[in-house]
Each structure stands twice: as C-alpha cells, then as structure tokens.
Design an enzyme around this catalytic site. Sequence first.
Site, PDB file in Angstrom:
ATOM      1  N   GLN B 125      -5.546  11.065 -64.117  1.00  0.00           N
ATOM      2  CA  GLN B 125      -5.164  10.524 -65.679  1.00  0.00           C
ATOM      3  C   GLN B 125      -4.664  11.698 -66.269  1.00  0.00           C
ATOM      4  O   GLN B 125      -4.766  12.971 -66.110  1.00  0.00           O
ATOM      5  CB  GLN B 125      -6.385   9.947 -66.231  1.00  0.00           C
ATOM      6  N   SER B 128      -5.976  13.933 -72.198  1.00  0.00           N
ATOM      7  CA  SER B 128      -6.243  14.857 -73.126  1.00  0.00           C
ATOM      8  C   SER B 128      -5.270  15.975 -73.110  1.00  0.00           C
ATOM      9  O   SER B 128      -4.209  16.076 -72.378  1.00  0.00           O
ATOM     10  CB  SER B 128      -7.572  15.733 -72.507  1.00  0.00           C
ATOM     11  N   SER B 160      -8.261  15.034 -64.207  1.00  0.00           N
ATOM     12  CA  SER B 160      -9.050  15.044 -62.929  1.00  0.00           C
ATOM     13  C   SER B 160      -8.313  14.553 -61.673  1.00  0.00           C
ATOM     14  O   SER B 160      -7.574  13.770 -61.890  1.00  0.00           O
ATOM     15  CB  SER B 160     -10.064  13.870 -63.155  1.00  0.00           C
ATOM     16  N   GLU B 244     -14.896  -5.650 -68.473  1.00  0.00           N
ATOM     17  CA  GLU B 244     -15.921  -5.446 -67.468  1.00  0.00           C
ATOM     18  C   GLU B 244     -15.856  -4.184 -66.543  1.00  0.00           C
ATOM     19  O   GLU B 244     -16.863  -3.734 -66.095  1.00  0.00           O
ATOM     20  CB  GLU B 244     -15.865  -6.860 -66.890  1.00  0.00           C
ATOM     21  N   ASN B 360     -20.509  12.026 -74.884  1.00  0.00           N
ATOM     22  CA  ASN B 360     -21.660  11.311 -75.349  1.00  0.00           C
ATOM     23  C   ASN B 360     -21.873  11.134 -76.707  1.00  0.00           C
ATOM     24  O   ASN B 360     -22.415  10.198 -77.197  1.00  0.00           O
ATOM     25  CB  ASN B 360     -22.944  11.618 -74.476  1.00  0.00           C
ATOM     26  N   GLU B 361     -21.472  12.203 -77.467  1.00  0.00           N
ATOM     27  CA  GLU B 361     -21.711  12.489 -78.911  1.00  0.00           C
ATOM     28  C   GLU B 361     -20.461  11.340 -79.676  1.00  0.00           C
ATOM     29  O   GLU B 361     -20.996  10.674 -80.547  1.00  0.00           O
ATOM     30  CB  GLU B 361     -21.311  13.868 -79.449  1.00  0.00           C
TER      31      GLU B 361
END
Lengths: 438, 379
Positions: B125, B128, B160, B244, B360-361
């Site tokens: 991907q 960023s 990644s 999903e 997670n923030e």
Amino acid sequence: MRFLLDAEQRAFAASLDALLTAADTPAVVREWSRGDHASGRALWSRLAEAGVFALAVPEAYEGLGPRPVDLAVAFVELGRHAVPGPLVETVTAAVLLTGSDPSTAKRLLPGLASGETVATVTPPGPAGSVPEQPPGPTGTVPEQPPGLAETLPEQPPGPAGTVPEQPPRPTGTLPEQPPGPTETVPEQPPGPATVPEQPPGPAGTLPEQPPGPATTLPEQPPEPTEAVPAQPPVGTRAPGLPQGPYALDGDAATLRLSWEPDGVRLSPGHGPARASLDPARRLTPLTPGGELLAAPSHAALSWARLATAAQALGVGLALLDRTADHVKRRHQFGVPVGSFQAVKHRLADAKIALEFARPLVFGAALTLDPADIAAAKVTACEAAYTTALTALRLHGAIGYTAEFDLSLWLTKARALRTAWGTPEECRALVVSAGDLRW
Amino acid sequence: MDLAFSPADEAFRTEVRAWLHAHVPREPLPSLETEEGFAAHRAWEAELAADRWSVVDWPSEYGGRDAGLVHWLLFEEEYYAAGAPGRVGQNGIHLLAPTLFAHGTEEQRARVLPPMACGEVVWAQAWSEPEAGSDLASLRARAVRVDGGWRLSGQKTWSSRAAFADRAFGLFRSDPDAPKPHQGLTYLMFGLRDPGVTVRPIARLDGRPAFAELFLDEVFVPDEDVIGAPGQGWRIAMSTAGNERGLMLRSPGRFLASARRLAGLWRERGGPVTARDRVADALIGARAYQLFTYAAASRFLDGEAVGPESSLNKVFWSELDLALHETALDLLGPEGELAGTDWADRYVFALAGPLYAGTNEIQRDIIAERLLGLPKGRR
C-alpha cells in the site's frame, strides 16, 4: 450461528427500560438505601409481572424458564437503572431450589416467580471453597443450552456426607467472634487443600486471631452508624452468629438461604445489616442451621455470576451514557469538555471495554459454560468499574457527592466487582478450564 | 440467538482442517520480512491457491469458493489453529480487492485479482507520506494528467511489504486546486519496478525490511489502472475501510491461536499468579473478540452496515495482541529478550498494531465522535 438478540428480546429490554424509567427508579433506590423497602417491593412486583424472575424458574413450578439469555437481557436493564434489592440472589435461589426435592420446589419456587417472595442467599463461602468446575461434559459448546436440571449435581439433597467434594466447614477451628467494627477480616474457613495454587488469603490470618468468648457478644453489635443512621438491627441474632459471608438485603428478603458446605439451608434468621460501599446494598449474615433444602450447585453459582455480569454491564452502560451526556453539556474554556482529546479517549476506552464485555455476557448465557461465565463476570465487572472511575473523573467533584444520582451506579460498580466471584477467582477458572473449546 | 454452526458449516470446517493438516509446512517458514522468507511465503500462497483456499470468500471466477462470512470466519479459525504461515498477500486481499469489488471495472477485476489470489503479484500500500500520516488527506504526491493516463511524482512511506512486493496502490493528488484537502484525490495502481520508481527498504525495530519508502519521479500510469473516477479517491478508499472486510482485517482465529499458545507456555513454564491473570486476560480477550466478530457478522448478514464500530475492533485487537506477546516474553524470563525466536518475531509485529491502519488515538477520536456523539475538537 446467529449471534444477535431477536426482535422479541429487544422488545423485552425496551419494555423493562420503559417500566423502570417511568418508575423513577432513583427515588426507589434512595428509599431502599434508608431501609424503607415499600417502593422497592412495589417495583419488584412489577418486574415479576414482566416475567423477570420467572425466567429462572422452570415451567413446572409456574415459571417461564430456564431462559438464561432472556434473563441476561433483563439484568442488563436492571443494572442500567440501578434497581435495588437481592435480584441476583433471587435468581440464584431459584436455581438452587430447582435442585431440591419436588415438594420443596413446589412449595417455594412459585413465590419466587410471582415476585411474592424476595430471596437472598449467602455466597458459598470463601474463595477457596468455591468448587472448581470441571470442564463441560463434552468439552464442546452444547448445541442446546443445558436445562437447569441437567446442570445440577446428580446427588439428591441430603445430609452433609452426600457432597464429598465439599470439605465440611471446619467449624471447630473457628473462633466465635463478636461482630466488631475493627474486624475487617470476615470469618472464613481455610481454603481446601484441593486448590493449592491459591495464595494464602485472608483465611490464613484467621488462626492468629484469639478466639473471643461468646459471652463478649455485645447486646447491640457496633455498626458503622454514620453510614446507616437510625437503622436498628432487624431480625434475630443468634449467639455466635458468624460475621460472614453476607447475604444481600437479608432484612428485606422473605426467604433466606444459607449456602453451607453440607447444603443449602432455610436460614431461621439474620444478623444486623451492615452498610455496603453501595448504600443500596445492605449486607446481613444469616443464622446458620435450619431446614436443609438443596444440595450446593455449580449451576446456581454460574447463574449468579451470569446475572451479576449482565447487571454490571448495564451499570457500565448507564455510567457511559450519563458521562457522555455530561461532557457534551459541561463547558470550560469556552467549549464543551467533551471536545478535548483527553476526555474523548477515556470515554472511548470505556466504550471499548463495555462493547467487548457485551458479547461475552450473551455468549455465556448461551453456552452456560463455567469458563465462559467466569470470563463474562470478570470482564463485565471490570468494564463497569473502569467506566465508573472514568465517570467520576469526568464529572469532577459533583460526581463525588452522594446527592448526585451518578453515585447510585458508581458505588454499585465497585460492589458487583467482588460479588459472586472475585476477579482472581474468575481468571483462575478461565486458565484452568477455558482454552480448549474456544 | 445461537452460537451453533450448521452441519454445512461443520462440514466446511472439517474440509478446511483436513486440507491444512495435509499441507501446512511442518517447520515454520523463514521470516516474511526477508527475501528468502518472502519467496517461501509467496510459494505457500500458490499452494493455497492451487486448491482454492487462498481467498475462500471471493467469487469462484477469481479463484475463490463463494464462501459466506461465516465460512470465512471458520476458515480463519482453522487456518491459525493449524499454525499455518502468515499471509504475504493480505494487503492486496484485504484492502485492494474489496475496493475493486466495489469500485473497479470488470476488466480490472479479471486482470488484477487472479494473480493476487495465487501470490504471483504481491501488493503493497502507498498511503502515508512524510508529512501525511494520521492526517492522510493532507497528502501531496501528485498525479498529473497526460495523454492516456497519469504521471505520479512525490514520496510515499511506511509502505508495508514494499521491499519485496510487485505492485502498489494508493492515493495521489490529481487536482491541487480542489477546495478541500480530501477532494481532488485519485486512487491508482502502479508497479514497484516501473520506470521512475525507487524503492528504499526501511528496517523496522528488529532490523528487518518490513516496509519501505517509495520515490516516484514521473511514473506513468495508464488510465486502466485508475480505480473509480478521478477525484473520487478519498471516498473510494474510505468506503471499504468500514465494511465487513475492514471489520475483519484481523480475524479472531489469529488471536485465539495466539492465546492458546500463550496458555501452553504458561502451563510449561509456570509463573506468578499475576502472570496467570495476564494469561487469563489474553484468553478472555480472544474469546471476546471472537464473539464480538460473530455478532458483527450476524448484523452484517442481517443487512446492517458496519460503520465506525470497526474502530472499536481495531483498538481492541491491536492492544490485545501486544499485551499477549508482552506476557509471553515476560513468561520466558531472561530468554524473552532473545531476537529471532517465534515469540520475539510476533512481539515485534504486534508492536506495530496500534500504529498502522489508523493509529489507535485516531480510532479513539472516531469512537468518541461518531459512536458517542462528542463534539469535534482540534486533534
């Protein structure tokens, strides 16, 4: 696999929510906390009419059950509204009495289903004496949840000798102690040798306490009077009454069951009520002895834990809702405090904890697997307690007052955490039995 | 409400289990983040695909089995319980493929999906950038319109698998004059060995090149490799984030298997009661995640959309995974710091969980704003 409440179950929850909202439940809680049980009993009757207690009573005894999923649905709502009274204990009593002989069951169970009887039960004793539940019969999730009768021990109710896995309570080693405010260690027999990994708990400190002669029992046992003002001890107090374990709301209950190592007995009376950190919970020791009604039951302990887990989930959900509303309305620095990331993230964590406790509670209600139930109990109670701390922090000082209704849920979250199985007991059960069928 | 699987479900599970029993390598493959290991994992993808086990939920015309959501969950449970290798193709399978199913053309699906299913083409991907992380919409890499396609320029990073992968997909700014940052973005696919592409591997904490930065200098992309309409890239990328498959970027089977391994380590090694409680929490967390996912799948099958609640999911599994592997290293005692062990590799991988796919923030912001209705504020 369809892991969703059906329309009927959602409607049941909604109807209880409406009933409890209309009943001004916080006012009922306040009265119950003062020892005035009239409005609480009236609410109890309405909950019984809605079928709540009948869900734990078999159809043969004028109930609708056993229907553990529906019971969990109901208990989430009871927790959400902070309903007072021995709710979990009445369910537990129903499961215990289902295992009694048919004439006893026929005599006592219909009253539980109808709401005429409010029951309380002492928990089965100190941590170490809760029997380890062996893995389920097949090691797999049963397709049909086992009915009550199938999960109860085989042995009929009888004298102590018929329950060999339960060591007899070593009463001879226990000093008779007067209840006193300085004695915070409840009287507990040492844990049985069959649970060696249990660290020495409070029980291990008992032998060091000098036996107090029975004659020192004061006429009027000291009570934390500042917490229960003007509430005289109710009921009979036998000499040598044990200080614990405590039954919830023994002064309000009309059926008191004492869970003793040799069986469950109809307690002839109860000791003075002691205040809980949750003012709506009043803790009473029960007088031992009395008619032997039923054998101890793993199933009853499981149902107690399941109902407590569902109740705690409801408590946590209410705390989250009220706190989210508060931080949207409360302004500081010219903006709602809920716009600050520090506030958002605490509430997000509470939301995560509760939303992952929810499927454990309903999953446990479906499988009735002791490890699933223990997992649900510890997770729902910890989620509720974490949410309580967040709610207190985000409300600020107003949340620290007894007057503000938030306190009704805050204090209950703390009390439920150790009721019917401490976090450690539940985790131990999961590790010892839990990983194969998951 | 029930948790019982149908006879057809159980038959599927049995079939999966039997195939895995016969095919899963006895010895673990070398690390995915090495050239040798990447090749070995690519070969494993081909072995899976040969018997149509690599993408069971895809339509059969692209190499799948038309398996429903429940069968996909069962496949994943069996896959990880069998100790089968990590999936080198998962970026493409979980991120690009759903986008192609929703927004691609028939021609794109026929061209891209079969080589993805067998590991012949492994996808990375390219989201960023050095100055666009959590604030992805501020990205600056450009797509400039040219005859027959687009030319890409700029820098992408934290890509990644790009060190050894074949192709990449991502967002590029095609209209620098659009009024808002998330407008004027276009979703494109390009080759990592195309002219003008420089791949510089980045060593993660343990030194392995698990990701890379990409330098793009006038890289030509034909129109056929644009997904959806130019300028609609943000909407397209976000539309599959909460569906999903977004919900199931990490299947419960993975964590159930890890928790069981941890319980095994606990039984083997023992430890203090505090460690036992952490083992219990790992088992309980994995069970909670499984049941949460069953509930989400049931809602999805009932026709409900799965939206921002996938943020609950992401925070939960990533923090469960990290805590679980921290516990494992603690149980190992002084040996816990040894590099290159299976537990250490999994720990290093788990460390990244709270960072990727939206930190997670950011997820907690989404939970607070979209699930609890709290007001937006400055991040």
